[in-house]
Design a protein around this motif. Structure first.
Motif, PDB file in Angstrom:
ATOM      1  N   VAL A  95       0.845  -1.190   0.000  1.00 42.32           N
ATOM      2  CA  VAL A  95       0.000   0.000   0.000  1.00 42.32           C
ATOM      3  C   VAL A  95       0.886   1.246   0.000  1.00 42.32           C
ATOM      4  N   VAL A  96       0.560   2.160  -0.897  1.00 45.08           N
ATOM      5  CA  VAL A  96       1.287   3.423  -1.025  1.00 45.08           C
ATOM      6  C   VAL A  96       0.347   4.520  -0.559  1.00 45.08           C
ATOM      7  N   SER A  97       0.598   5.071   0.620  1.00 47.44           N
ATOM      8  CA  SER A  97      -0.316   6.049   1.213  1.00 47.44           C
ATOM      9  C   SER A  97       0.243   7.458   1.114  1.00 47.44           C
ATOM     10  N   ALA A  98      -0.667   8.398   0.878  1.00 45.61           N
ATOM     11  CA  ALA A  98      -0.289   9.813   0.826  1.00 45.61           C
ATOM     12  C   ALA A  98       0.219  10.333   2.157  1.00 45.61           C
ATOM     13  N   HIS A  99      -0.037   9.609   3.236  1.00 45.23           N
ATOM     14  CA  HIS A  99       0.276  10.110   4.573  1.00 45.23           C
ATOM     15  C   HIS A  99       1.637   9.670   5.094  1.00 45.23           C
ATOM     16  N   TRP A 100       2.454   9.096   4.236  1.00 41.21           N
ATOM     17  CA  TRP A 100       3.841   8.812   4.630  1.00 41.21           C
ATOM     18  C   TRP A 100       4.749   9.388   3.556  1.00 41.21           C
ATOM     19  N   GLU A 101       5.396  10.487   3.889  1.00 39.43           N
ATOM     20  CA  GLU A 101       6.311  11.153   2.970  1.00 39.43           C
ATOM     21  C   GLU A 101       7.740  11.011   3.482  1.00 39.43           C
ATOM     22  N   SER A 102       8.665  10.762   2.579  1.00 45.49           N
ATOM     23  CA  SER A 102      10.070  10.616   2.947  1.00 45.49           C
ATOM     24  C   SER A 102      10.934  11.071   1.778  1.00 45.49           C
ATOM     25  N   LEU A 103      12.214  11.256   2.040  1.00 39.54           N
ATOM     26  CA  LEU A 103      13.127  11.731   1.001  1.00 39.54           C
ATOM     27  C   LEU A 103      13.434  10.654  -0.026  1.00 39.54           C
ATOM     28  N   VAL A 104      13.525   9.395   0.427  1.00 41.93           N
ATOM     29  CA  VAL A 104      13.752   8.258  -0.466  1.00 41.93           C
ATOM     30  C   VAL A 104      12.709   7.204  -0.135  1.00 41.93           C
ATOM     31  N   PRO A 105      12.462   6.244  -1.034  1.00 44.24           N
ATOM     32  CA  PRO A 105      11.463   5.213  -0.739  1.00 44.24           C
ATOM     33  C   PRO A 105      11.788   4.457   0.548  1.00 44.24           C
ATOM     34  N   SER A 106      10.798   4.303   1.380  1.00 41.98           N
ATOM     35  CA  SER A 106      10.955   3.583   2.638  1.00 41.98           C
ATOM     36  C   SER A 106       9.823   2.582   2.776  1.00 41.98           C
ATOM     37  N   VAL A 107      10.132   1.420   3.362  1.00 41.54           N
ATOM     38  CA  VAL A 107       9.129   0.364   3.550  1.00 41.54           C
ATOM     39  C   VAL A 107       9.043  -0.009   5.024  1.00 41.54           C
ATOM     40  N   THR A 108       7.847  -0.389   5.450  1.00 42.21           N
ATOM     41  CA  THR A 108       7.646  -0.861   6.816  1.00 42.21           C
ATOM     42  C   THR A 108       8.128  -2.301   6.933  1.00 42.21           C
ATOM     43  N   THR A 109       8.712  -2.638   8.081  1.00 41.13           N
ATOM     44  CA  THR A 109       9.249  -3.991   8.270  1.00 41.13           C
ATOM     45  C   THR A 109       8.744  -4.653   9.542  1.00 41.13           C
ATOM     46  N   SER A 110       7.667  -4.141  10.131  1.00 40.62           N
ATOM     47  CA  SER A 110       7.137  -4.717  11.362  1.00 40.62           C
ATOM     48  C   SER A 110       6.601  -6.126  11.126  1.00 40.62           C
ATOM     49  N   LEU A 111       6.744  -6.979  12.141  1.00 36.04           N
ATOM     50  CA  LEU A 111       6.156  -8.320  12.071  1.00 36.04           C
ATOM     51  C   LEU A 111       4.631  -8.222  12.083  1.00 36.04           C
ATOM     52  N   VAL A 112       4.110  -7.307  12.908  1.00 40.13           N
ATOM     53  CA  VAL A 112       2.672  -7.013  12.955  1.00 40.13           C
ATOM     54  C   VAL A 112       2.530  -5.503  12.865  1.00 40.13           C
ATOM     55  N   ASN A 113       1.711  -5.039  11.962  1.00 41.69           N
ATOM     56  CA  ASN A 113       1.560  -3.601  11.763  1.00 41.69           C
ATOM     57  C   ASN A 113       0.763  -2.954  12.886  1.00 41.69           C
ATOM     58  N   ALA A 114       1.329  -1.928  13.492  1.00 43.58           N
ATOM     59  CA  ALA A 114       0.572  -1.108  14.427  1.00 43.58           C
ATOM     60  C   ALA A 114      -0.407  -0.226  13.649  1.00 43.58           C
ATOM     61  N   THR A 115      -1.470   0.212  14.319  1.00 51.08           N
ATOM     62  CA  THR A 115      -2.465   1.095  13.714  1.00 51.08           C
ATOM     63  C   THR A 115      -2.194   2.517  14.180  1.00 51.08           C
ATOM     64  N   ILE A 116      -1.808   3.389  13.259  1.00 52.07           N
ATOM     65  CA  ILE A 116      -1.498   4.774  13.601  1.00 52.07           C
ATOM     66  C   ILE A 116      -2.769   5.616  13.475  1.00 52.07           C
ATOM     67  N   HIS A 117      -3.142   6.265  14.559  1.00 53.46           N
ATOM     68  CA  HIS A 117      -4.278   7.194  14.535  1.00 53.46           C
ATOM     69  C   HIS A 117      -3.700   8.597  14.365  1.00 53.46           C
ATOM     70  N   ASP A 118      -3.372   8.927  13.134  1.00 51.59           N
ATOM     71  CA  ASP A 118      -2.640  10.149  12.821  1.00 51.59           C
ATOM     72  C   ASP A 118      -3.597  11.306  12.543  1.00 51.59           C
ATOM     73  N   PHE A 119      -4.458  11.587  13.531  1.00 53.52           N
ATOM     74  CA  PHE A 119      -5.432  12.676  13.421  1.00 53.52           C
ATOM     75  C   PHE A 119      -5.850  13.067  14.829  1.00 53.52           C
ATOM     76  N   HIS A 120      -6.474  14.218  14.939  1.00 53.02           N
ATOM     77  CA  HIS A 120      -6.843  14.737  16.258  1.00 53.02           C
ATOM     78  C   HIS A 120      -8.245  15.331  16.219  1.00 53.02           C
ATOM     79  N   GLY A 121      -8.950  15.231  17.345  1.00 58.54           N
ATOM     80  CA  GLY A 121     -10.226  15.898  17.495  1.00 58.54           C
ATOM     81  C   GLY A 121     -11.410  15.200  16.870  1.00 58.54           C
ATOM     82  N   PHE A 122     -11.296  13.896  16.619  1.00 59.17           N
ATOM     83  CA  PHE A 122     -12.388  13.153  16.006  1.00 59.17           C
ATOM     84  C   PHE A 122     -13.059  12.240  17.033  1.00 59.17           C
ATOM     85  N   PRO A 123     -14.179  11.600  16.675  1.00 62.17           N
ATOM     86  CA  PRO A 123     -14.900  10.767  17.642  1.00 62.17           C
ATOM     87  C   PRO A 123     -14.031   9.653  18.238  1.00 62.17           C
ATOM     88  N   ARG A 124     -14.314   9.340  19.501  1.00 63.30           N
ATOM     89  CA  ARG A 124     -13.507   8.376  20.246  1.00 63.30           C
ATOM     90  C   ARG A 124     -13.433   7.031  19.560  1.00 63.30           C
TER      91      ARG A 124
END
Length: 263
Positions: free
Chosen positions: A41-70
């Motif tokens: 998955v190529v998401s607009a919400h991860w920007e970097s200078l060079v291509p970077s890939v996630t390497t986690s064994l299990v992906n964490a869920t990032i709640h990268d926003f504020h002020g929304f419903p619980r």
């Protein structure tokens, strides 16, 4: 062989709304010819200078926003990572002269987990996320997609996640108007883009910023459209299918496309 996809992931509240684009994504997996072996998955919400890939064994869920419903912050999407896919992505990009970095700490941002949770709710397909390099523009990302195209023959679903239009300067005006129609500035841009995609006008698309009407107004910055160019490049010479069109909050066109589809 799986197509390469571009989907619009909408506002962070998207998983909680009764919107046509949500219902489309909930049926997306069933429309594929096969269940993916893994998803890049190529998401607009991860920007970097060079291509970077996630390497986690299990992906964490990032709640990268504020002020929304619980309830949004309670959503988890614990898809496994894929060491095999990380190695393949790195090998393909490095063979093309790219530098690739690995990130063992980063999980999936909402541009990744929102559409994946709707399409694959059981989180039973391994997921690796790839960053975008916003300063390098459409042509670079189109070429990046071409480098990644062999993954489609190996059972990998390449999914770009962004937004077909993304003028957040007007979002407050439309926040409480989920089903508001698109204003003309959104409509003319989206119609131009759809026509260019369906008629194969790749050069026009790569130069959309100067050729498409209202381009800069609809994308003040480019990160939310760049995943489309990755998917377009990965699709190769196969057919382009316009899978979905709708609007949320007036200014967000939620279009989705399949590239390289043989159907």
């Amino acid at each position: 062989m799986l197509p390469a996809l571009f989907v619009s992931h909408g506002a962070p509240t998207f998983p909680l709304t009764d919107a046509p684009a949500r219902f489309f994504l909930e049926g997306l997996a069933k429309s594929l010819s096969e269940k993916p072996r893994a998803i890049l998955v190529v998401s607009a919400h991860w920007e970097s200078l060079v291509p970077s890939v996630t390497t986690s064994l299990v992906n964490a869920t990032i709640h990268d926003f504020h002020g929304f419903p619980r309830e949004l912050y309670e959503i988890q999407y614990p898809a496994l990572g894929s060491a095999w896919l990380v190695e393949r992505v790195a090998a393909l990009l490095e063979a093309a002269g790219q530098t690739v970095t690995h990130d063992a700490e980063r999980g999936l941002d909402h541009g990744a987990w929102v559409p994946l949770r709707l399409a694959f709710p059981d989180a039973d397909v391994p997921v690796v996320q790839l960053s975008v390099q916003t300063a390098r523009g459409p042509e670079y990302h189109y070429e990046l997609g071409k480098f990644l195209a062999p993954l489609r023959q190996e059972g990998v679903l390449i999914a770009g996640s962004g937004s077909f239009t993304h003028d957040l300067s007007s979002f407050r005006e439309y926040y409480n108007a989920l089903h508001a129609p698109a204003p003309e500035r959104v409509q003319v841009f989206a119609e131009w883009m759809v026509d260019a995609l369906e008629t194969g006008r790749t050069k026009d698309l790569l130069c959309y910023r100067t050729r498409a009407p209202q381009a800069v107004r609809n994308h003040p910055t480019e990160e939310h459209l760049l995943p489309l160019f990755v998917a377009l490049g990965a699709g190769g010479a196969g057919a382009t299918r316009h899978l979905h069109t709708s609007t949320t909050h007036g200014i967000l066109r939620m279009d989705a496309f399949a590239f390289g589809d043989k159907a």
